[in-house]
Scaffold this motif. Structure first.
Motif, PDB file in Angstrom:
ATOM      1  N   GLY A 140       0.758  -1.312  -0.066  1.00  0.00           N
ATOM      2  CA  GLY A 140       0.002   0.027  -0.008  1.00  0.00           C
ATOM      3  C   GLY A 140       0.819   1.090   0.083  1.00  0.00           C
ATOM      4  N   GLU A 141       0.723   2.218   1.075  1.00  0.00           N
ATOM      5  CA  GLU A 141       1.480   3.182   1.341  1.00  0.00           C
ATOM      6  C   GLU A 141       2.838   3.115   2.005  1.00  0.00           C
ATOM      7  N   SER A 142       3.001   1.916   2.544  1.00  0.00           N
ATOM      8  CA  SER A 142       4.009   1.648   3.462  1.00  0.00           C
ATOM      9  C   SER A 142       5.314   1.385   2.726  1.00  0.00           C
ATOM     10  N   HIS A 143       6.380   2.123   2.622  1.00  0.00           N
ATOM     11  CA  HIS A 143       7.646   1.804   2.143  1.00  0.00           C
ATOM     12  C   HIS A 143       8.421   0.931   2.840  1.00  0.00           C
ATOM     13  N   VAL A 144       8.514  -0.554   2.557  1.00  0.00           N
ATOM     14  CA  VAL A 144       8.950  -1.416   3.367  1.00  0.00           C
ATOM     15  C   VAL A 144      10.460  -1.439   3.042  1.00  0.00           C
ATOM     16  N   LEU A 145      10.848  -1.606   1.783  1.00  0.00           N
ATOM     17  CA  LEU A 145      12.236  -1.973   1.348  1.00  0.00           C
ATOM     18  C   LEU A 145      12.678  -0.617   0.643  1.00  0.00           C
ATOM     19  N   GLN A 146      13.821  -0.140   1.197  1.00  0.00           N
ATOM     20  CA  GLN A 146      14.398   1.055   0.750  1.00  0.00           C
ATOM     21  C   GLN A 146      15.563   1.049   0.278  1.00  0.00           C
ATOM     22  N   GLY A 147      15.771   0.321  -0.746  1.00  0.00           N
ATOM     23  CA  GLY A 147      17.251   0.008  -1.648  1.00  0.00           C
ATOM     24  C   GLY A 147      17.930  -1.162  -1.199  1.00  0.00           C
ATOM     25  N   ILE A 148      17.592  -2.463  -1.176  1.00  0.00           N
ATOM     26  CA  ILE A 148      18.081  -3.603  -0.817  1.00  0.00           C
ATOM     27  C   ILE A 148      19.289  -4.037  -2.112  1.00  0.00           C
ATOM     28  N   ASN A 149      20.255  -4.296  -1.699  1.00  0.00           N
ATOM     29  CA  ASN A 149      21.296  -4.657  -2.339  1.00  0.00           C
ATOM     30  C   ASN A 149      21.985  -5.972  -2.048  1.00  0.00           C
ATOM     31  N   LEU A 150      21.876  -7.153  -2.879  1.00  0.00           N
ATOM     32  CA  LEU A 150      22.556  -8.393  -2.371  1.00  0.00           C
ATOM     33  C   LEU A 150      22.912  -9.306  -3.614  1.00  0.00           C
ATOM     34  N   GLU A 151      23.720 -10.116  -3.358  1.00  0.00           N
ATOM     35  CA  GLU A 151      24.138 -11.118  -4.427  1.00  0.00           C
ATOM     36  C   GLU A 151      24.393 -12.212  -3.882  1.00  0.00           C
ATOM     37  N   VAL A 152      23.798 -13.251  -4.589  1.00  0.00           N
ATOM     38  CA  VAL A 152      23.976 -14.918  -4.263  1.00  0.00           C
ATOM     39  C   VAL A 152      24.631 -15.722  -5.326  1.00  0.00           C
ATOM     40  N   LYS A 153      25.599 -16.276  -5.122  1.00  0.00           N
ATOM     41  CA  LYS A 153      26.095 -17.182  -6.173  1.00  0.00           C
ATOM     42  C   LYS A 153      25.382 -18.547  -6.180  1.00  0.00           C
ATOM     43  N   ALA A 154      25.559 -19.212  -7.258  1.00  0.00           N
ATOM     44  CA  ALA A 154      25.036 -20.551  -7.094  1.00  0.00           C
ATOM     45  C   ALA A 154      25.677 -21.337  -6.113  1.00  0.00           C
ATOM     46  N   GLY A 155      24.962 -22.373  -5.498  1.00  0.00           N
ATOM     47  CA  GLY A 155      25.483 -23.098  -4.602  1.00  0.00           C
ATOM     48  C   GLY A 155      25.734 -22.371  -3.049  1.00  0.00           C
ATOM     49  N   GLU A 156      25.708 -21.136  -3.068  1.00  0.00           N
ATOM     50  CA  GLU A 156      25.793 -20.451  -1.719  1.00  0.00           C
ATOM     51  C   GLU A 156      24.824 -20.388  -0.813  1.00  0.00           C
ATOM     52  N   CYS A 157      24.935 -20.297   0.501  1.00  0.00           N
ATOM     53  CA  CYS A 157      23.647 -19.990   1.439  1.00  0.00           C
ATOM     54  C   CYS A 157      24.060 -18.629   2.024  1.00  0.00           C
ATOM     55  N   VAL A 158      23.310 -17.771   1.931  1.00  0.00           N
ATOM     56  CA  VAL A 158      23.367 -16.471   2.655  1.00  0.00           C
ATOM     57  C   VAL A 158      21.862 -16.332   3.579  1.00  0.00           C
ATOM     58  N   THR A 159      22.450 -15.401   4.688  1.00  0.00           N
ATOM     59  CA  THR A 159      21.143 -15.213   5.449  1.00  0.00           C
ATOM     60  C   THR A 159      20.991 -13.689   5.450  1.00  0.00           C
ATOM     61  N   LEU A 160      19.631 -13.398   5.911  1.00  0.00           N
ATOM     62  CA  LEU A 160      19.153 -12.121   6.129  1.00  0.00           C
ATOM     63  C   LEU A 160      18.910 -12.107   7.694  1.00  0.00           C
ATOM     64  N   LEU A 161      19.729 -11.249   8.318  1.00  0.00           N
ATOM     65  CA  LEU A 161      19.673 -11.007   9.698  1.00  0.00           C
ATOM     66  C   LEU A 161      19.030  -9.577   9.898  1.00  0.00           C
ATOM     67  N   GLY A 162      18.489  -9.562  11.168  1.00  0.00           N
ATOM     68  CA  GLY A 162      17.917  -8.263  11.593  1.00  0.00           C
ATOM     69  C   GLY A 162      16.716  -8.556  12.507  1.00  0.00           C
ATOM     70  N   ARG A 163      16.436  -7.429  13.202  1.00  0.00           N
ATOM     71  CA  ARG A 163      15.295  -7.271  14.059  1.00  0.00           C
ATOM     72  C   ARG A 163      13.876  -7.407  13.321  1.00  0.00           C
ATOM     73  N   ASN A 164      13.084  -7.856  14.343  1.00  0.00           N
ATOM     74  CA  ASN A 164      11.615  -7.909  13.688  1.00  0.00           C
ATOM     75  C   ASN A 164      11.243  -6.639  12.909  1.00  0.00           C
ATOM     76  N   GLY A 165      10.475  -6.709  11.734  1.00  0.00           N
ATOM     77  CA  GLY A 165      10.201  -5.304  11.269  1.00  0.00           C
ATOM     78  C   GLY A 165      11.237  -4.802  10.210  1.00  0.00           C
ATOM     79  N   ALA A 166      12.558  -5.388  10.253  1.00  0.00           N
ATOM     80  CA  ALA A 166      13.490  -4.715   9.509  1.00  0.00           C
ATOM     81  C   ALA A 166      13.412  -4.805   7.870  1.00  0.00           C
ATOM     82  N   GLY A 167      12.670  -5.885   7.447  1.00  0.00           N
ATOM     83  CA  GLY A 167      12.410  -5.989   6.094  1.00  0.00           C
ATOM     84  C   GLY A 167      13.023  -7.169   5.443  1.00  0.00           C
ATOM     85  N   ARG A 168      13.315  -8.295   6.299  1.00  0.00           N
ATOM     86  CA  ARG A 168      13.740  -9.455   5.819  1.00  0.00           C
ATOM     87  C   ARG A 168      12.899 -10.471   5.228  1.00  0.00           C
TER      88      ARG A 168
END
Length: 244
Positions: free
Chosen positions: A26-54
């Motif tokens: 809606g009007e809530s701007h929840v992600l504000q310029g996320i940048n990330l990259e994952v190579k094939a075969g990698e495992c990455v985590t998205l860490l953060g507090r509740n409500g951070a945007g993960r």
């Protein structure tokens, strides 16, 4: 142990690339310029507090938000303008926090009623070898499965589809330590087979030895990127960001 599947991957190529991703509910701007990259075969985590945007990041990858702008490439293909059903068929499996199993169907029926989004999906025999609990509860309805069994079923479902990019949201939440340990073992084995994994996780103790790289999300942005080899030396910064 996971048995070999026909799943293959070109390790080293970029499986997921996100640039300047913005998303709204809606009007809530929840992600504000996320940048990330994952190579094939990698495992990455998205860490953060509740409500951070993960979780919103996972949902935005699949187009499950009201609006999104920026760039999302899956295996080199731009998906920002694609509908969700087309994105999923690029080989993406999503395991949401609420698990999303069919409660009125048996465990085995849940595993059989799935679309194929790629080649090399696991057979029932392979699933049952990986999750013996599900074999024992194959004919039990979803409502009678424990929380841990439901989580195993939710993961098993996406492994059946042939997905090779797995988006896993808070898979350990509320589960007994023995189940958490089992899920960690499964993730290690999936990674060894070449699956690419993006893991949203609150339990850093569980996640820190599984991932190649940790992205810390705060207020809809990636504020820190920490490689696995640097986790111990960056512990003070992680504690500050995550409150652990």
């Amino acid at each position: 142990m996971l048995e070999p599947t026909t799943h293959t991957t070109n390790t080293g190529r970029t499986m997921l690339a996100i640039r300047d991703l913005h998303a709204w509910y809606g009007e809530s701007h929840v992600l504000q310029g996320i940048n990330l990259e994952v190579k094939a075969g990698e495992c990455v985590t998205l860490l953060g507090r509740n409500g951070a945007g993960r979780t919103s990041t996972l949902r935005a990858i699949l187009g499950l938000v009201g609006k999104r702008t920026g760039s999302i490439q899956v295996a080199g293909q731009q998906t920002i303008a694609m509908p969700t059903h087309r994105i999923a068929r690029l080989g993406i499996g999503y395991c949401p926090e609420e698990r999303g199993i069919y409660a009125s169907l048996t465990a085995e029926e849940n595993l059989l009623l799935l679309p194929r989004v790629g080649e090399g999906g696991m057979s029932l025999e392979q699933i049952y070898a990986t999750f013996p609990n599900l074999k024992e509860r194959a004919h039990s309805p979803g409502t009678r499965l424990s929380g841990g069994e439901q989580q195993m079923l939710a993961m098993a479902r996406i492994l059946r589809t042939g997905a090779n990019l797995l988006l896993l949201d808070e898979i350990t939440e509320g589960l007994a330590p023995v189940i958490v340990q089992k899920l960690g073992q499964v993730i290690r084995e999936l990674k060894a087979q070449g699956f690419t994994i993006v893991l949203v996780e609150q339990n850093f103790r569980f996640a820190k030895h599984l991932a190649d790289r940790h992205y810390v999300v705060e207020h809809g942005q990636v504020v820190e990127v920490i490689e696995r080899r640097d986790v111990e030396t960056r512990q003070e910064r992680l504690t500050e960001l995550l409150g652990i």
